[in-house]
Design a protein around this motif. Structure first.
Motif, mmCIF file in Angstrom:
data_model
loop_
_atom_site.group_PDB
_atom_site.id
_atom_site.type_symbol
_atom_site.label_atom_id
_atom_site.label_comp_id
_atom_site.label_asym_id
_atom_site.label_seq_id
_atom_site.Cartn_x
_atom_site.Cartn_y
_atom_site.Cartn_z
ATOM 1 N N GLY A 44 0.822 -1.210 0.000
ATOM 2 C CA GLY A 44 0.000 0.000 0.000
ATOM 3 C C GLY A 44 0.852 1.255 0.000
ATOM 4 N N GLU B 169 2.217 2.137 -3.385
ATOM 5 C CA GLU B 169 1.237 2.681 -4.317
ATOM 6 C C GLU B 169 0.904 4.155 -4.037
ATOM 7 N N ARG C 110 -6.023 2.418 4.369
ATOM 8 C CA ARG C 110 -7.131 1.703 5.001
ATOM 9 C C ARG C 110 -8.017 1.045 3.939
ATOM 10 N N ALA C 111 -8.329 1.796 2.893
ATOM 11 C CA ALA C 111 -9.149 1.243 1.811
ATOM 12 C C ALA C 111 -8.443 0.059 1.160
ATOM 13 N N ARG C 112 -7.139 0.178 0.952
ATOM 14 C CA ARG C 112 -6.356 -0.905 0.344
ATOM 15 C C ARG C 112 -6.388 -2.150 1.225
ATOM 16 N N HIS D 169 -8.657 -3.011 3.387
ATOM 17 C CA HIS D 169 -10.001 -3.584 3.372
ATOM 18 C C HIS D 169 -10.283 -4.289 2.047
ATOM 19 N N GLU D 170 -9.796 -3.744 0.929
ATOM 20 C CA GLU D 170 -9.969 -4.391 -0.365
ATOM 21 C C GLU D 170 -9.285 -5.756 -0.377
ATOM 22 N N ASP D 171 -8.097 -5.799 0.170
ATOM 23 C CA ASP D 171 -7.337 -7.050 0.210
ATOM 24 C C ASP D 171 -7.803 -7.985 1.322
ATOM 25 N N GLU D 172 -8.799 -7.516 2.106
ATOM 26 C CA GLU D 172 -9.353 -8.269 3.220
ATOM 27 C C GLU D 172 -8.308 -8.675 4.242
#
Length: 185
Positions: free
Chosen positions: A128, A131, A176-178, A180-183
């Motif tokens: 993350g 990126e 945080r979004a990354r 959560h996307e990757d679980e």
């Protein structure tokens, strides 16, 4: 009641009940009662009322010492100052409560992830970070890995503190979004 200019001589002596050499009390008894009432109605505890009255008195004396004229209506001015002090008291109380909550949260045992979970999380955070734009990655690393305060980061980078805070906010939201996307979390 003090209006326009400080009392001198016998007038000061009569107002304060002291020696003529004593400084005149900028608040008479009625004004002091009004200040106490405003503070009490503002939610300031009874034990803190004398300090509040002293603060109002001090501000009036500082005003006079600064060469400014006394307010036209000292009673109204003192009531406004007392109201502001009551708001300040509540803000300070909320800050103390939040600080207490944060300290309590730090004392609570944190569930440590297992070695495998920890390494998965570390890899996901590292990816993350890769990126993120350079400016955001830089402030995240300085803040959370180097443990520098926002002010120091701003000074080191030559940008305003608000810019550092904005970059941190955006970067943390993206991380945080990354995650959560990757679980991962």
């Amino acid at each position: 009641m003090l209006r326009g200019r400080p009392r001198r001589g016998r007038e000061a002596h009569a107002a304060t009940g002291g020696d003529p050499g004593d400084a005149a009390d900028p608040l008479d008894a009625a004004q002091e009662r009004r200040v106490r009432a405003v503070l009490a109605l503002g939610g300031v505890p009874q034990a803190d009322l004398p300090d509040g009255v002293q603060q109002v008195r001090l501000r009036l004396l500082e005003r006079a010492a600064g060469g400014r004229e006394a307010p036209r209506d000292v009673s109204a001015w003192a009531a406004v100052v007392a109201s502001n002090l009551a708001m300040d008291w509540h803000r300070a109380k909320r800050r103390q409560e939040r600080l207490g909550e944060r300290l309590a949260a730090l004392r609570q045992p944190v569930a440590h992830p297992s070695g495998e979970d920890s390494s998965v999380l570390s890899v996901a955070v590292a990816q993350g970070l890769d990126e993120l734009p350079d400016a955001q990655r830089q402030v995240v690393v300085l803040r959370f890995y180097a443990d520098l305060p926002v002010r120091s980061i701003a000074e080191q980078l030559g940008v305003p503190e608000g810019t550092v805070k904005s970059r941190l906010h955006t970067a943390v939201r993206a991380l945080r979004a990354r995650l959560h996307e990757d679980e991962v979390v």
